[in-house]
Design an enzyme around this catalytic site. Structure first.
Site, PDB file in Angstrom:
ATOM      1  N   HIS A 238       0.826  -1.208   0.000  1.00  0.00           N
ATOM      2  CA  HIS A 238       0.000   0.000   0.000  1.00  0.00           C
ATOM      3  C   HIS A 238       0.860   1.257   0.000  1.00  0.00           C
ATOM      4  CE1 HIS A 238      -4.043  -1.481   0.191  1.00  0.00           C
ATOM      5  NE2 HIS A 238      -3.805  -2.257   1.241  1.00  0.00           N
ATOM      6  N   CYS A 294       0.096   2.548  -4.746  1.00  0.00           N
ATOM      7  CA  CYS A 294      -0.716   3.714  -5.092  1.00  0.00           C
ATOM      8  C   CYS A 294       0.050   5.001  -4.777  1.00  0.00           C
ATOM      9  CB  CYS A 294      -2.024   3.705  -4.307  1.00  0.00           C
ATOM     10  SG  CYS A 294      -3.076   2.270  -4.593  1.00  0.00           S
TER      11      CYS A 294
END
Length: 452
Positions: A238, A294
């Site tokens: 992440h 991301c």
């Protein structure tokens, strides 16, 4: 001494902003020979001194049930298609026996019979990196940098975090690490004993990707690096954003990476990563970073970012406004309220900065501050305002960007920096909205041969 000590760094600016300080190191991090995996990739490890996240990273303000990467497969994309290609021609000799001359030979091998798919960009001429020192300004020879020949020692830090048993769980990150590890060993002479692998399916607490372990391993990666050494960093997990406190981000946000213990120890900010990995490196040392997360476009805070046309990308506020508006509209159409509100918030921030002039970052000052004479290259999974896909290829979970890198380099090993960026985007086009990014610590001749 900790990189950046005694001069203004991100740590001092964040003293009152959360747990971003330097971990307390008890001893030098040494890379023992990594144990081979004895369990399925998806089997979570026992609790060994860390707590698995119970909720997703907070940076997007998503509700727990809404946070996925992505929340569903891309429209029109059927799972169980594609796959990593079979390995191409190996290096001469076993990887453990490779000498510097063998590695250099791999950089100059004739791959003319391996052209890759017709859709790939095929460089007509691939020039090797120059050995001479380069100068930032030909008229002022006081600031110089040097390309690496990548013929020296080789070290790699590979990080994959699936965030088991949490609403933020991913499925392909540990697989990404295994694929990248095999690729580096079979193609570029990296040795497993010179790799540190941090994944959250391991039993050894030293090998769990906690914040302290990741930072300690980053210090290990750059320690003792010499000109023409080749260092490799891969992160699959992440990523997010947080408020920029030192004014070096055009969008007002720093990129962040989320360790497995982010709930208790916080995220890792791009300024901190730059201080550890980029600042200490000498001219001619190569660090290649592959960040599959991301909002990772500026994860290493490198000052020069390149477009698929091979030119330096300049900040464009009006383009950011249009991009944010389109993302909000698409999220509304697909019913993804979390993405919609995030895009609207980003749009409002961009409009506000345009109206007030508060977003007027001095790009030249940032480049001077973040410039490095070392040869640092980063391919990131998406722009700062994009998400990256947790995909399925050939029935195997994987990060879309990690998949595209290995596939392109396996099917057409002779690449320039520009053709590699273009071909990675070609692999993802039509299946994913994300666009891999290329950035560098110095001005880059994108038509030079991509070497590792």
């Amino acid at each position: 001494m900790y990189p950046g000590a005694g001069r203004p760094t991100y740590h001092k600016q964040q003293e009152q902003k959360g747990p971003y300080g330097q971990p307390q190191y008890q001893q030098q991090y040494a890379p023992p020979y990594p144990e081979r995996y004895q369990q399925p990739y998806y089997q979570p490890p026992p609790h060994d001194g860390y707590s698995r996240p119970s909720m997703p990273p907070p940076s997007h303000n998503y509700a727990a049930a809404q946070y996925e990467r992505p929340s569903c497969p891309p429209p029109g994309y059927a799972p169980h298609q594609g796959g990593f290609p079979a390995p191409g021609p190996p290096l001469q000799g076993r990887p453990r026996d490779l000498m510097r001359s063998d590695i250099q030979m791999n950089h100059s091998m004739d791959y003319s019979n391996i052209q890759g798919p017709a859709s790939y960009t095929r460089p007509e001429f691939v020039a090797p990196p120059p050995q001479e020192r380069q100068f930032l300004d030909p008229g002022n020879r006081s600031v110089e940098y040097q390309y690496s020949q990548c013929t020296g020692n080789r070290k790699a830090l590979l990080i994959g975090i699936n965030y088991f048993n949490s609403s933020a769980e991913l499925r392909g990150c540990i697989n990404d690490v295994q694929n990248i590890k095999n690729f580096l060993i079979s193609r570029y002479g990296y040795r497993e004993e010179n790799m540190v692998i941090l994944t959250d399916d391991q039993h050894d607490p030293v090998r769990i990707p906690t914040k302290a372990n990741i930072l300690r391993a980053m210090h290990w990666l750059v320690q003792g690096a010499q000109p023409n050494d080749s260092l490799f960093l891969h992160y699959s997990g992440h990523g997010g954003e947080t408020e920029d406190l030192d004014g070096d981000e055009q969008d007002g946000k720093d990129s962040t990476l989320y360790p497995v213990d982010f709930e208790t120890n916080g995220h890792i900010v791009d300024d901190e990563i730059h201080d550890i990995l980029v600042k200490p490196l000498a001219p001619g040392v190569r660090l290649t970073a592959l960040i599959d997360a991301c909002h990772s476009g500026s994860a290493l805070d490198l000052p020069y970012m390149y477009s698929t046309k091979g030119i330096i990308k300049e900040p464009n506020v009006w383009k950011d406004i249009g991009s944010n508006s389109m993302q909000a509209a698409m999220a509304y159409v697909t019913g993804n309220t979390g993405d919609m509100f995030t895009s609207l918030k980003s749009l409002a921030s961009t409009v506000s900065r345009k109206a007030t002039g508060s977003g007027g970052v001095d790009t030249e000052r940032v480049r001077q501050t973040k410039f490095s004479p070392a040869d640092v290259i980063m391919f990131s999974g998406s722009k700062d305002n994009q998400t990256s896909a947790d995909a399925v290829e050939n029935g195997v979970a994987t990060g879309a960007m990690s998949y595209s890198f290995v596939k392109v380099m396996s099917q057409q090993p002779q690449q320039t920096y520009l053709s590699l960026l273009q071909n990675m985007r070609t692999e993802l086009k039509g299946k994913y909205t994300q666009k891999p990014q290329l950035s560098c610590s110095h001005p880059l001749d994108v038509n030079l041969q991509f070497v590792l």
